[in-house]
Design an enzyme around this catalytic site. Sequence first.
Site, PDB file in Angstrom:
ATOM      1  N   HIS A  70     -30.462  22.365 -45.753  1.00 53.01           N
ATOM      2  CA  HIS A  70     -29.897  23.115 -44.524  1.00 53.01           C
ATOM      3  C   HIS A  70     -30.008  24.482 -44.419  1.00 53.01           C
ATOM      4  O   HIS A  70     -30.430  24.949 -43.493  1.00 53.01           O
ATOM      5  CB  HIS A  70     -28.360  22.922 -44.100  1.00 53.01           C
ATOM      6  CG  HIS A  70     -28.106  22.875 -42.905  1.00 53.01           C
ATOM      7  ND1 HIS A  70     -29.015  22.757 -41.357  1.00 53.01           N
ATOM      8  CD2 HIS A  70     -26.907  23.877 -42.191  1.00 53.01           C
ATOM      9  CE1 HIS A  70     -28.210  23.066 -40.528  1.00 53.01           C
ATOM     10  NE2 HIS A  70     -27.191  23.649 -40.863  1.00 53.01           N
ATOM     11  N   SER A 126     -29.243  26.550 -36.956  1.00 59.17           N
ATOM     12  CA  SER A 126     -28.300  25.392 -36.827  1.00 59.17           C
ATOM     13  C   SER A 126     -27.626  25.506 -35.398  1.00 59.17           C
ATOM     14  O   SER A 126     -28.465  25.519 -34.381  1.00 59.17           O
ATOM     15  CB  SER A 126     -27.391  25.595 -37.964  1.00 59.17           C
ATOM     16  OG  SER A 126     -26.698  24.237 -37.911  1.00 59.17           O
ATOM     17  N   MET A 127     -26.269  25.541 -35.076  1.00 59.23           N
ATOM     18  CA  MET A 127     -25.928  25.692 -33.895  1.00 59.23           C
ATOM     19  C   MET A 127     -26.231  26.720 -33.278  1.00 59.23           C
ATOM     20  O   MET A 127     -26.243  27.232 -32.014  1.00 59.23           O
ATOM     21  CB  MET A 127     -24.131  25.866 -34.116  1.00 59.23           C
ATOM     22  CG  MET A 127     -23.583  25.790 -32.755  1.00 59.23           C
ATOM     23  SD  MET A 127     -21.634  26.162 -32.967  1.00 59.23           S
ATOM     24  CE  MET A 127     -21.597  27.853 -33.437  1.00 59.23           C
ATOM     25  N   PHE A 169     -22.596  26.893 -37.059  1.00 54.45           N
ATOM     26  CA  PHE A 169     -21.183  26.502 -37.117  1.00 54.45           C
ATOM     27  C   PHE A 169     -20.552  26.566 -38.272  1.00 54.45           C
ATOM     28  O   PHE A 169     -21.009  26.073 -39.301  1.00 54.45           O
ATOM     29  CB  PHE A 169     -21.167  24.905 -36.525  1.00 54.45           C
ATOM     30  CG  PHE A 169     -19.697  24.383 -36.221  1.00 54.45           C
ATOM     31  CD1 PHE A 169     -18.889  25.121 -35.645  1.00 54.45           C
ATOM     32  CD2 PHE A 169     -19.311  23.308 -37.235  1.00 54.45           C
ATOM     33  CE1 PHE A 169     -17.799  24.592 -35.489  1.00 54.45           C
ATOM     34  CE2 PHE A 169     -18.333  22.743 -36.942  1.00 54.45           C
ATOM     35  CZ  PHE A 169     -17.184  23.319 -36.201  1.00 54.45           C
ATOM     36  N   ASP A 229     -32.983  18.547 -45.450  1.00 56.27           N
ATOM     37  CA  ASP A 229     -31.871  19.058 -44.874  1.00 56.27           C
ATOM     38  C   ASP A 229     -30.937  17.713 -44.555  1.00 56.27           C
ATOM     39  O   ASP A 229     -31.251  16.831 -43.763  1.00 56.27           O
ATOM     40  CB  ASP A 229     -32.289  19.564 -43.292  1.00 56.27           C
ATOM     41  CG  ASP A 229     -31.215  20.240 -42.866  1.00 56.27           C
ATOM     42  OD1 ASP A 229     -29.778  19.876 -43.188  1.00 56.27           O
ATOM     43  OD2 ASP A 229     -31.267  21.150 -42.018  1.00 56.27           O
TER      44      ASP A 229
END
Length: 231
Positions: A207, A78-79, A10, A177
């Site tokens: 992250h 991630s997303m 994202f 993260d």
Amino acid sequence: MIGCMCIHGFTGAPFEVEPLAEYLKKHTDWEISVPTLPGHGDELKLKGIAYNKWIEHAEEELKRLISRCEKVYVIGFSMGGLIASYLTVHYPVDKLVLLSAAAYYVNPKQLFFDIKEMVRDAFRGNLADNEMFVRYKRKIRATPITATLQFRRLVASIRPILNQITVPTLIAQGESDGVVPPRSARYLFNNISSSAKKLIFIKDSKHLICHCEEGDRLFREILGFLQKKPE
């Protein structure tokens, strides 16, 4: 031929997974696809884009790979990990890799340490050199609240179907993260139904796990997992 799609996160762009994509290109003859989700990229234009548009874009790219390749692997960061999970449930994906996948998000403890470091750098006059500050300052300014709500809706819509994933799955998570907490990886591992699943933690990774100092070890682990023949 084998096809492999890497999906960014994202407010991100292909650069988030680029080191891994380049590693796979160097060590295989696979067709590697790294799409840019609608509204994402070097210039964010997220206003008015519903989360289903991100899924649909990834679906179209996956369909293209399926039409050309005998096997298809999907990697999501991630997303992008949630989108990759959705695709694995609904399409004939052979293996799944989840990197810092956002089943849960914001790690308060690590975020506190990151912010404290930013404050220290501000007092030292080094804030402009703080990687996290530089990276997220632009994102915060360019991300409308409506886009964040769409991200939350995407997570909420996909989390309930994780138990429908039955293909071999590798989950990798950075222990440092500040965006996606380690419990997200544990949740994924506990809820995915695959009998062939593996969870690894990268101790010092924040992250952007594909850009961490242990990237080569992570990439070798991913490639070994993808190339391993079923037992």
